[in-house]
Motif scaffolding. Structure first.
Motif, short mmCIF file in Angstrom:
data_model
loop_
_atom_site.label_atom_id
_atom_site.label_comp_id
_atom_site.label_asym_id
_atom_site.label_seq_id
_atom_site.Cartn_x
_atom_site.Cartn_y
_atom_site.Cartn_z
N ASP A 70 0.83 -1.21 0.00
CA ASP A 70 0.00 0.00 0.00
C ASP A 70 0.85 1.25 0.00
OD1 ASP A 70 -2.28 -1.53 -0.01
OD2 ASP A 70 -2.58 -1.42 2.16
N GLU A 71 1.94 1.21 0.75
CA GLU A 71 2.84 2.37 0.78
C GLU A 71 3.51 2.57 -0.57
OE1 GLU A 71 4.14 2.25 5.51
OE2 GLU A 71 5.38 1.26 4.00
N GLN A 72 3.90 1.48 -1.22
CA GLN A 72 4.49 1.59 -2.55
C GLN A 72 3.50 2.21 -3.53
OE1 GLN A 72 5.61 -2.40 -3.50
NE2 GLN A 72 7.53 -2.33 -2.35
N GLN A 73 2.26 1.72 -3.49
CA GLN A 73 1.25 2.26 -4.40
C GLN A 73 1.04 3.75 -4.15
OE1 GLN A 73 -0.70 0.70 -6.95
NE2 GLN A 73 0.96 -0.78 -6.75
N ALA A 74 0.96 4.13 -2.89
CA ALA A 74 0.76 5.54 -2.56
C ALA A 74 1.92 6.39 -3.06
CB ALA A 74 0.58 5.70 -1.05
N LEU A 75 3.15 5.87 -2.91
CA LEU A 75 4.32 6.62 -3.36
C LEU A 75 4.33 6.78 -4.87
CD1 LEU A 75 7.12 7.90 -2.91
CD2 LEU A 75 8.09 5.60 -2.98
N TRP A 76 4.10 5.66 -5.59
CA TRP A 76 4.12 5.72 -7.05
C TRP A 76 3.00 6.62 -7.58
CZ3 TRP A 76 4.61 -0.28 -7.07
CH2 TRP A 76 5.94 -0.62 -6.81
N LEU A 77 1.83 6.56 -6.96
CA LEU A 77 0.73 7.42 -7.41
C LEU A 77 1.05 8.88 -7.15
CD1 LEU A 77 -2.14 7.81 -8.47
CD2 LEU A 77 -2.97 7.47 -6.13
N LYS A 78 1.64 9.16 -6.00
CA LYS A 78 1.98 10.54 -5.68
C LYS A 78 2.97 11.11 -6.69
CE LYS A 78 3.91 13.38 -1.97
NZ LYS A 78 4.49 13.37 -0.60
N GLU A 79 4.01 10.32 -7.03
CA GLU A 79 5.00 10.80 -7.99
C GLU A 79 4.36 11.02 -9.36
OE1 GLU A 79 8.11 7.96 -7.95
OE2 GLU A 79 8.97 8.67 -6.05
N SER A 80 3.49 10.11 -9.77
CA SER A 80 2.82 10.27 -11.07
C SER A 80 1.92 11.50 -11.08
CB SER A 80 2.02 9.02 -11.41
OG SER A 80 2.86 7.91 -11.57
N LEU A 81 1.17 11.69 -10.02
CA LEU A 81 0.28 12.86 -9.95
C LEU A 81 1.07 14.16 -9.96
CD1 LEU A 81 -2.40 11.64 -7.37
CD2 LEU A 81 -2.67 11.91 -9.82
N ASN A 82 2.20 14.16 -9.28
CA ASN A 82 3.05 15.36 -9.30
C ASN A 82 3.55 15.64 -10.71
OD1 ASN A 82 2.74 15.83 -6.56
ND2 ASN A 82 4.56 14.64 -6.00
N ALA A 83 3.96 14.57 -11.40
CA ALA A 83 4.41 14.75 -12.78
C ALA A 83 3.28 15.27 -13.67
CB ALA A 83 4.95 13.43 -13.32
N VAL A 84 2.07 14.76 -13.46
CA VAL A 84 0.92 15.23 -14.23
C VAL A 84 0.65 16.70 -13.95
CG1 VAL A 84 -1.59 15.00 -14.50
CG2 VAL A 84 -0.15 12.97 -14.46
N LYS A 85 0.75 17.09 -12.69
CA LYS A 85 0.52 18.50 -12.34
C LYS A 85 1.55 19.40 -13.01
CE LYS A 85 -1.67 17.61 -7.87
NZ LYS A 85 -1.54 17.74 -6.39
N ARG A 86 2.82 18.95 -12.99
CA ARG A 86 3.87 19.78 -13.61
C ARG A 86 3.65 19.90 -15.11
NH1 ARG A 86 7.16 16.77 -10.00
NH2 ARG A 86 7.71 15.34 -11.70
N ALA A 87 3.40 18.75 -15.76
CA ALA A 87 3.18 18.79 -17.21
C ALA A 87 1.90 19.54 -17.55
CB ALA A 87 3.13 17.36 -17.75
N GLY A 88 0.87 19.37 -16.72
CA GLY A 88 -0.38 20.08 -16.97
C GLY A 88 -0.22 21.58 -16.83
N PHE A 89 0.57 22.00 -15.86
CA PHE A 89 0.82 23.44 -15.69
C PHE A 89 1.55 23.99 -16.90
CE2 PHE A 89 3.64 26.88 -14.29
CZ PHE A 89 2.71 27.78 -13.80
N ALA A 90 2.57 23.24 -17.37
CA ALA A 90 3.31 23.68 -18.54
C ALA A 90 2.42 23.71 -19.77
CB ALA A 90 4.51 22.74 -18.77
N MET A 91 1.52 22.71 -19.88
CA MET A 91 0.61 22.68 -21.03
C MET A 91 -0.32 23.88 -21.02
SD MET A 91 -2.27 19.79 -21.95
CE MET A 91 -3.32 20.41 -20.63
#
Length: 888
Positions: A70-91
């Motif tokens: 569960d902790e692994q899933q939470a970590l991987w999801l958090k990193e992906s969501l952060n990347a989406v936010k960064r790319a979305g902001f740039a977009m």
């Protein structure tokens, strides 16, 4: 503008990087030229070379080392969501600047996060929602660009230069939405191109979510009847074909999940598939919401293709879920036209599919429609639901090599419940289903001999019990159940324990319906049906004692259903019950005969207090003497079978009968009941505590007797007083003496109540004097009992002083005697003087002071409460309380 041609493209292959534009939009040179500068194939955010350069602790964190899943899933999801936010902001920044290429590059980057295989479906869904939320901004940007004059076909071509298949197809679907909305090309061509292109992603999870995005994006663009896209853009059949094609591909991806990975992960894969099932089912929901899809279109174009997919997938999870979606996703009017097609598919599905549950859900929907009114019932009957459900069950039963007996019985049970809800009055149909079920149960199976237990017997037991109890829930009258000739045949298949369960269900259903058994014939048939519960049999063990007592408690409650307003018929019912219960042996009769006795006393009171006027030619009214004779035989039977073990209960029942005979003013019978009770006291009760308890009931019953002659009462009272003096211990004799004082002073209220009713229900010459005997007023014997109690209490106190350790009981006795003195003092019994009370209160107070440490808190509290009550009455000036002197 340029757009897709009717022929469309062949789509992308899995993992391919070849771009695809609308036919006619690109030349051969354009197809082979390099991608534009904004194309940036997504790589892992942390590649192998970069990983080597990172510190060890950061490397472990990225890899999830030392974390729970569960902790692994939470970590991987958090990193992906952060990347989406960064790319979305740039977009969005690129969109604000009007840079198409930069916006597409950033969009491709954030879409690249969906290429992950690390996340579970639940976490992937959260990531998908975040990504699609960002794509809404890109879609609005595309719409604005087209509205400013940009060629939508060029845009449709441009997005296909994305370096990876998954981002490319998400972008293609996003532009395709705009392509259709602005009518740059026929809707059906764009939709066909998109649904074919999505075949380029064959990873189950990624492919399912991609096609979900396609479904959500095009939902409002389908060329449905009345839609703005109908006509040149396509027809209803194009919309249906698009949804069905997308549904078929999604179902294949969903089923494929089960066949990937190691066998040890099967449970996890099934759980993940359950989490994704709604993505597939939404396609059927969309089909059901199309305006142009009516019952005819559904029957001819929709259901056959959906059922073809369901049967062909050969996956039990998918088949069960999709059948449920078909039933719940379309109106009942559609189902009425396709009953045969849907039920014909059930025997063809995987053997692991719970066909009974599917049939049950289908039955619920049809039954609810039948219950909506006369028209609904007529439509259900016209659809020949019974005949087709029977044929479906027969087909399931015929597949012996793959179907278990549990599945067969459960299917017949579902059909039976449907029949009971829609055609309850057709008893012959219900019986036919039971007959088929009995035949299927008794027929030998492939690979097993007749009577062998190769099936899961507990599950089979539950299925058969559910089958047998369905008529009980549907019919109020248990006799209707007995009209089903095949009902016993189904029950005979079961073992003894299961038949007992079935009998209990019959009893529970009878109790739940609160249905009265009003005739002797009904009673006979009921006892035949539950004979396993009321008769002692060598092959039927009692089982767990607690369960056995609960079972007999239900039987006892069932006896309360034996009642008729006709007294003669009611007496016949009780006689049937007594004869059948007699076969139950002592273990059962100790539970059931007391209830039967009280039911007979209920009849007696009805005969005495509510006599039925005799009409000319009618039989003579039932006499109270006959009812009491039945009561006597029933209690005697209880004692004869149970012996000393049931003696306390038998004694109390004889006393209850004596009280009832007193109400009927039948002194001779009343006296006989008292004699039987006293006989039991003398011969069967050896335990001192049992004697004390019985003596309380004897005294209480005698105090309420108002139709005994003086001689009879004197004899009985004298006998009770003798019993009180023969108890083993002095404290017990003291309490008994106090108790017996009530025999010599009874209240006027009780006397009036006892003489209020006559014995109109008895035969001529049976009833006694209509006037109740006067209340007893024997002050001398009251004082004698109280003085004897004091003397015994004093002896007990002296013994306690000599032996030690029992002072509290002696003082507690004094307190009880004081309470009784006050009781008679309130009633102004001659001889109970204030001086006696003063002396007794002083004695108790003195003893408590001397034995402070040995007197219990309960005794102290009781004495204080008594003194407080005396104080209140003295303050109020009640009677002679003013002469009492309270201890200091």
């Amino acid at each position: 503008s340029r757009g897709p041609s009717p022929s469309g493209g062949r789509g992308l292959r899995a993992g391919g990087a070849t771009s695809h534009a609308a036919p006619g939009c690109l030349s051969a040179a354009a197809r082979t030229r390099r991608a534009p500068p904004w194309r940036c194939p997504l790589t892992e955010r942390v590649g192998s070379a970069s990983m080597a350069a990172l510190p060890a602790d950061q490397t472990r964190r990225i890899e999830g080392v030392g974390m729970t899943p569960d902790e692994q899933q939470a970590l991987w999801l958090k990193e992906s969501l952060n990347a989406v936010k960064r790319a979305g902001f740039a977009m969005k920044r690129a969109i604000d600047g009007g840079s198409m290429r930069e916006a597409l590059r950033c969009a491709s980057e954030l879409l690249g996060e969906l290429r992950t295989s690390l996340l579970t479906p639940q976490k992937y869904y959260e990531l998908y929602m975040a990504v699609t939320q960002e794509l809404l901004h890109l879609r609005m940007f595309f719409e604005d660009e087209v509205s400013r004059g940009r060629n939508v076909a060029d845009l449709y071509e441009l997005v296909q230069h994305a370096g990876n298949v998954l981002p490319r197809l998400y972008l293609l679907v996003t532009v395709g939405y705009v392509y259709v909305k602005v009518k740059g090309a026929p809707c059906k061509e764009v939709l066909k191109d998109l649904v074919e292109m999505c075949k380029g992603v064959q990873h189950p999870t990624r492919g399912l979510f991609l096609r979900t995005y396609l479904t959500q994006s095009t939902r409002s663009l389908l060329p449905d009847v009345g839609s703005e896209y109908e006509g040149e853009g396509g027809s209803l059949s194009d919309a249906v074909d698009f949804v069905l094609q997308n549904f078929g591909e999604m179902n294949k991806l969903w089923v494929r999940m089960q066949r990937q990975g190691r066998s040890s992960q099967r449970v996890r894969r099934e759980r993940e598939r359950q989490e994704l099932r709604d993505l597939v089912g939404k396609n059927l929901l969309i089909l059901g919401q199309l305006e142009g899809v009516d019952a005819t279109v559904y029957a001819e174009s929709v259901l056959p293709k959906v059922l073809e997919q369901v049967v062909a997938c050969k996956d039990e999870i998918a088949q069960h879920y999709l059948l449920d979606c078909i039933i719940e996703g379309f109106p009942v009017e559609f189902h009425l036209k396709t009953v045969e097609a849907l039920l014909a598919a059930l025997p063809k599905v995987h053997a692991g599919v719970d066909g009974a549950a599917v049939l049950e859900r289908f039955a619920d929907k049809l039954a609810a429609h039948a219950a909506s009114g006369e028209q609904g019932a007529a439509e259900v009957e016209a659809a020949q639901v019974y005949e087709r459900s029977l044929a479906c069950c027969d087909a399931i039963a015929a597949a012996e090599s793959s179907r278990s007996r549990v599945a067969v019985v459960a299917a017949y049970g579902a059909a039976l419940r449907l029949t009971l809800r829609c055609y309850a009055e057709r008893i012959e149909w219900v019986d036919q289903l039971l007959s088929r079920a009995a035949a299927a149960l008794s027929a030998p199976r492939d690979g097993e001999s007749e009577g062998s237990a190769s099936d899961d017997y507990p599950a089979l037991e539950r299925a058969v019990v559910a089958l047998l109890t369905a008529p009980l829930d549907a019919y109020d009258d248990v006799l209707t159940l007995l009209e089903l000739r095949s009902y016993p045949a189904v029950a005979e298949v079961l073992a003894v324990g299961t038949r007992r369960t079935m009998c209990l269900e019959v009893v529970r259903s009878l109790l739940k319906a609160q249905h009265a058994i009003t005739t002797r014939t009904k009673a006979e048939r009921l006892f035949d049906f539950v004979a396993l519960l009321v008769e002692e049999r060598a092959d039927v063990p009692h089982g767990d004692e607690e369960d056995f007592e609960e079972e007999q408690g239900l039987v006892a409650r069932m006896l309360l259903s034996l009642w008729s307003e006709d007294a003669h018929e009611c007496a016949a019912l009780l006689e049937v019950a007594r004869v059948r219960l007699e076969k139950g042996g002592p273990a059962r009769t100790r539970h059931t005969l007391p209830t039967l006795t009280f039911q007979a006393l209920r009849l007696l009171r009805a005969v005495v207090h509510n006599p039925t006027p005799r009409e000319e030619g009618a039989p003579k009214p039932l006499s109270a003497k006959k009812v009491l004779s039945f009561v006597h035989r029933t209690i005697s039977l209880l004692h004869a079978q149970g012996g000393a073990q049931v003696a306390p209960v038998s004694l109390r029942l004889f006393l209850q009968a004596a009280s009832a005979a007193d109400e009927a003013q039948l002194e001779a019978i009343e006296y006989e009941f008292y004699e039987k009770a006293f006989e039991l006291y003398e011969e069967e009760l050896a335990d001192s505590k049992a004697q004390q308890a019985a003596l309380h009931v004897i005294v209480g019953t005698l105090c309420r007797a108002r139709h005994l002659s003086d001689d009879s009462r004197e004899t009985l009272v004298s006998k009770a007083a003798q019993y009180s003096s023969k108890l083993l211990k002095k404290p017990a004799r003291a309490r008994a003496a106090v108790l017996c004082s009530h025999l010599f002073w009874t209240d006027d209220e009780v006397a009036d109540e006892g003489g209020r009713e006559g014995a109109d229900g008895g035969e001529e010459g049976e009833k006694g004097d209509d006037t109740a005997t006067a209340p007893c007023r024997d002050a001398a014997n009251v004082l004698a009992c109280l003085k004897r109690a004091l003397k015994l209490a004093n002896a007990a106190e002296e013994m306690a002083s000599a032996v030690g350790g029992a002072a509290n009981e002696a003082i507690s006795l004094y307190c009880e005697i004081l309470e009784k003195y006050l009781y008679f003092f309130d009633r102004q019994v001659p001889g109970v003087t204030p001086a006696m009370l003063n002396d007794l209160m002083e004695l108790i107070s003195t003893d408590m002071s001397k034995l402070e440490g040995e007197v219990g808190e309960g005794t102290k509290a009781s004495f204080r409460a008594t003194i407080a009550r005396v104080h209140d009455k003295k303050a109020a000036g009640a009677g002679a309380y003013g002469e009492l002197v309270l201890p200091s």
